[in-house]
Design a protein around this motif. Sequence first.
Motif, PDB file in Angstrom:
ATOM      1  N   SER B  31      -1.681  35.941  -9.572  1.00 52.69           N
ATOM      2  CA  SER B  31      -2.255  35.624 -10.985  1.00 52.69           C
ATOM      3  C   SER B  31      -1.222  35.319 -12.146  1.00 52.69           C
ATOM      4  CB  SER B  31      -3.122  36.156 -11.692  1.00 52.69           C
ATOM      5  OG  SER B  31      -4.387  36.205 -10.204  1.00 52.69           O
ATOM      6  N   TYR B  33      -1.325  33.310 -16.171  1.00 52.70           N
ATOM      7  CA  TYR B  33      -2.119  33.872 -17.690  1.00 52.70           C
ATOM      8  C   TYR B  33      -1.015  32.775 -18.353  1.00 52.70           C
ATOM      9  CZ  TYR B  33      -5.124  37.368 -15.396  1.00 52.70           C
ATOM     10  OH  TYR B  33      -5.261  38.173 -14.172  1.00 52.70           O
ATOM     11  N   TYR B  35      -2.000  32.744 -23.019  1.00 53.82           N
ATOM     12  CA  TYR B  35      -2.874  32.737 -23.730  1.00 53.82           C
ATOM     13  C   TYR B  35      -2.180  32.409 -24.987  1.00 53.82           C
ATOM     14  CZ  TYR B  35      -4.874  37.370 -21.303  1.00 53.82           C
ATOM     15  OH  TYR B  35      -5.263  37.588 -20.803  1.00 53.82           O
ATOM     16  N   GLN B  37      -1.884  32.940 -29.738  1.00 61.36           N
ATOM     17  CA  GLN B  37      -1.723  34.731 -30.440  1.00 61.36           C
ATOM     18  C   GLN B  37      -1.830  33.225 -31.686  1.00 61.36           C
ATOM     19  OE1 GLN B  37       0.998  37.424 -30.510  1.00 61.36           O
ATOM     20  NE2 GLN B  37      -0.571  38.682 -31.759  1.00 61.36           N
ATOM     21  N   LEU B  43      -5.451  37.921 -28.831  1.00 57.11           N
ATOM     22  CA  LEU B  43      -4.456  37.073 -27.915  1.00 57.11           C
ATOM     23  C   LEU B  43      -5.877  36.199 -27.232  1.00 57.11           C
ATOM     24  CD1 LEU B  43      -2.247  39.473 -26.445  1.00 57.11           C
ATOM     25  CD2 LEU B  43      -1.920  37.309 -26.502  1.00 57.11           C
ATOM     26  N   LEU B  45      -7.458  33.274 -24.295  1.00 60.28           N
ATOM     27  CA  LEU B  45      -7.363  32.884 -23.269  1.00 60.28           C
ATOM     28  C   LEU B  45      -7.013  31.870 -22.903  1.00 60.28           C
ATOM     29  CD1 LEU B  45      -6.362  33.995 -19.730  1.00 60.28           C
ATOM     30  CD2 LEU B  45      -8.537  34.355 -19.378  1.00 60.28           C
ATOM     31  N   TYR B  48      -5.796  30.228 -16.193  1.00 56.35           N
ATOM     32  CA  TYR B  48      -5.256  31.390 -15.980  1.00 56.35           C
ATOM     33  C   TYR B  48      -5.544  30.851 -14.240  1.00 56.35           C
ATOM     34  CZ  TYR B  48      -9.850  32.960 -14.347  1.00 56.35           C
ATOM     35  OH  TYR B  48     -11.584  33.235 -13.915  1.00 56.35           O
ATOM     36  N   PHE B  90       1.706  32.795 -24.694  1.00 59.08           N
ATOM     37  CA  PHE B  90       2.166  34.185 -24.151  1.00 59.08           C
ATOM     38  C   PHE B  90       2.400  33.509 -22.619  1.00 59.08           C
ATOM     39  CE2 PHE B  90       4.952  37.486 -27.018  1.00 59.08           C
ATOM     40  CZ  PHE B  90       3.909  37.095 -27.783  1.00 59.08           C
ATOM     41  N   LEU B  94       0.285  39.453 -12.904  1.00 63.89           N
ATOM     42  CA  LEU B  94      -0.661  40.491 -12.806  1.00 63.89           C
ATOM     43  C   LEU B  94      -1.126  40.532 -11.186  1.00 63.89           C
ATOM     44  CD1 LEU B  94      -4.014  41.179 -14.353  1.00 63.89           C
ATOM     45  CD2 LEU B  94      -4.030  40.798 -12.258  1.00 63.89           C
ATOM     46  N   ASN B 103      -2.801  45.537 -11.574  1.00 60.31           N
ATOM     47  CA  ASN B 103      -3.153  44.802 -12.808  1.00 60.31           C
ATOM     48  C   ASN B 103      -3.332  45.057 -14.084  1.00 60.31           C
ATOM     49  OD1 ASN B 103      -5.549  47.212 -13.172  1.00 60.31           O
ATOM     50  ND2 ASN B 103      -7.681  46.465 -13.087  1.00 60.31           N
ATOM     51  N   VAL B 104      -1.849  45.642 -14.047  1.00 59.77           N
ATOM     52  CA  VAL B 104      -1.521  45.283 -15.568  1.00 59.77           C
ATOM     53  C   VAL B 104      -0.869  44.180 -15.623  1.00 59.77           C
ATOM     54  CG1 VAL B 104       0.336  46.771 -17.230  1.00 59.77           C
ATOM     55  CG2 VAL B 104      -1.412  48.124 -15.840  1.00 59.77           C
ATOM     56  N   LEU B 105      -1.345  43.086 -16.752  1.00 56.95           N
ATOM     57  CA  LEU B 105      -0.053  41.913 -17.390  1.00 56.95           C
ATOM     58  C   LEU B 105       0.972  42.687 -17.957  1.00 56.95           C
ATOM     59  CD1 LEU B 105      -3.101  40.239 -19.563  1.00 56.95           C
ATOM     60  CD2 LEU B 105      -1.874  39.687 -17.171  1.00 56.95           C
ATOM     61  N   PHE B 107       4.244  40.303 -19.967  1.00 58.81           N
ATOM     62  CA  PHE B 107       3.970  39.899 -20.707  1.00 58.81           C
ATOM     63  C   PHE B 107       5.748  38.918 -20.667  1.00 58.81           C
ATOM     64  CE2 PHE B 107       0.297  38.864 -22.531  1.00 58.81           C
ATOM     65  CZ  PHE B 107      -0.132  40.498 -22.118  1.00 58.81           C
ATOM     66  N   ALA B 109       8.675  36.963 -22.879  1.00 60.45           N
ATOM     67  CA  ALA B 109       8.087  36.678 -24.635  1.00 60.45           C
ATOM     68  C   ALA B 109       7.853  36.428 -25.344  1.00 60.45           C
ATOM     69  CB  ALA B 109      10.105  36.817 -24.715  1.00 60.45           C
TER      70      ALA B 109
END
Lengths: 114, 116
Positions: B31, B33, B35, B37, B43, B45, B48, B90, B94, B103-105, B107, B109
């Motif tokens: 996956s 994504y 985002y 900001q 953030l 979405l 995705y 960003f 995942l 399931n920790v994103l 990111f 820079a």
Amino acid sequence: AQKVTQAQTEISVVEKEDVTLDCVYETRDTTYYLFWYKQPPSGELVFLIRRNSFDEQNEISGRYSWNFQKSTSSFNFTITASQVVDSAVYFCALQAYNNNDMRFGAGTRLTVKP
Amino acid sequence: NAGVTQTPKFQVLKTGQSMTLQCAQDMNHNSMYWYRQDPGMGLRLIYYSASEGTTDKGEVPNGYNVSRLNKREFSLRLESAAPSQTSVYFCASLRDMRQSGANVLTFGAGSRLTVL
């Protein structure tokens, strides 16, 4: 729809004070994940913790602790004895178990003064 | 180094110009994504992609298009940039949700875009 609310826009504390960052969420899903991320002044996003909805046990990691209460849909984050290096924007996030859609709150900017 | 790479890091556009933000990950994640900001908004979405060949709208998709070119790459295109699209963007990736602890994103820079 999923929603995360971080009502505290900015918090300022003096070093060594304890501080709690609030997070309230809304979801129709019965199984979901909650997260906290940190964004220091350098701008990168750093993962802090993940919690499953079926595990309401509180967690402590050093000076950090998290209180998950399903009854109030809250997942609060406490920093004990804050330090200047804790100054950052902190984000709470929510993801349903069967959905890749991950939503973030507006963030809380924490400033720790020496 | 393994991770998520975004390009460009900075871009200034004039209203009406188009551009594409590129994102690539080398962690074999399924996956990806995008985002944005903005101050006080956190953030949000945009789009995705749960897997190669699929894309879904997030909270704020209007004015953007995405392409999941392959498993590694997920690009974000602004067809006709507007000042309201001035933001920091960003990209994140995942692994499969069904893998325990996955399931920790992760990111990138960030890409700072200014539309004049």
